[in-house]
Write an enzyme that holds these catalytic residues in place. Sequence first.
Site, PDB file in Angstrom:
ATOM      1  CG  ASP A 200      14.158  -7.812 -15.786  1.00 44.17           C
ATOM      2  OD1 ASP A 200      13.039  -8.321 -15.922  1.00 44.17           O
ATOM      3  OD2 ASP A 200      14.923  -8.055 -14.825  1.00 44.17           O
ATOM      4  CG  ASN A 208       9.222  -8.115  -4.596  1.00 42.45           C
ATOM      5  OD1 ASN A 208       9.159  -7.004  -4.083  1.00 42.45           O
ATOM      6  ND2 ASN A 208       8.939  -8.325  -5.876  1.00 42.45           N
ATOM      7  CG  HIS A 213       5.698  -8.148  -2.393  1.00 42.78           C
ATOM      8  ND1 HIS A 213       5.865  -8.375  -3.749  1.00 42.78           N
ATOM      9  CD2 HIS A 213       5.635  -9.377  -1.806  1.00 42.78           C
ATOM     10  CE1 HIS A 213       5.886  -9.680  -3.978  1.00 42.78           C
ATOM     11  NE2 HIS A 213       5.747 -10.310  -2.812  1.00 42.78           N
ATOM     12  CG  ASP A 217       4.946  -2.710  -4.473  1.00 44.06           C
ATOM     13  OD1 ASP A 217       5.263  -3.527  -5.362  1.00 44.06           O
ATOM     14  OD2 ASP A 217       3.936  -2.844  -3.753  1.00 44.06           O
ATOM     15  CG  ASP A 243      11.359  -7.870 -13.081  1.00 44.17           C
ATOM     16  OD1 ASP A 243      10.728  -8.306 -14.063  1.00 44.17           O
ATOM     17  OD2 ASP A 243      12.300  -8.493 -12.542  1.00 44.17           O
TER      18      ASP A 243
END
Length: 320
Positions: A200, A208, A213, A217, A243
């Site tokens: 994770d 984010n 984002h 990303d 994630d």
Amino acid sequence: MANFLKSPSETNILIVDDAPDNLRLLIKILESEGYIIRKSLNGRMALQAAYRHPPDLILLDIFMPEMNGFEVCQQLKVSKITEQIPIIFISILDQINDKVQAFELGGQDYITKPFQELEVLMRVRNQLLIKQQYQKLVEQNQHLEYEVQERLKAEAEVRQLSLTDELTGLYNRRGFFWLANQQFKIAQRTQMFCCLLFIDIDGLKQINDSLGHKIGDRMLIDTAQLLKQTFRDSDIIARIGGDEFLILVSVESRNTDEFYPRLQASIDHYNQEHNYSPKLSISFGVTQCALNEKVSLEQLIEEADKLMYEDKRAKRFVNN
């Protein structure tokens, strides 16, 4: 009579006969219908003419000096250039043995002398029609095969898309379970060790929310590349959502302590190389696949997930 795919003016016929009178008569009969006629007086000339410019049809005399029609036919049928050209044998003999030999060597028809104009025209038209229909069938089959291949390619792409995470290019949840279940069953059957890692990214939600984002990303994509570089092609790596990443690794021993330093070294190298802010950080849990058929893959994932959260809580405790 069905329509020709080619008109007589587009149809090339080669006549092979050492008798000039026979040649003149056949040329007269066929040219009256508009066919393009070529002639050869012996077998060697006929082979050269056929190889150089393959005709649509060959009328071939059997009894010729030096090389007879049977020998010419054999040469034509072993060449890729001429093997599909239909051959009508012509002969003064009407013996069954000659006809049998003609067909055995690959001839399509047989005309006896003296020639009857209507018979010659009908047999020629029939062989041309058969050939042209065969060519059309071949083209249709090739087109069908192309369409089938394109369909299979499209289906493979759809399957790939349905098993792949669009953002990272890793397997998605569906792809992971489809492959990992197979590998897990093999491991249980062969008593081969394997490990499951649950990974994770730390703080991705905050990234984010605060940075957007696009940055989040990029971090997901970079993490996917980092995992692919750290593990082998044979290992199953997936982003199962958000994630979270899963990796099924085949190992030779029960030692699971090697994974943390390998991963941390890759992350440290990444952070030094890119100098992004914030730094990439992950939490992970690893569990060994128990070689027990009663333990499911889902149970192993649940256990690795718990270990991952323990790792994440320990980091928060240290930071606080």
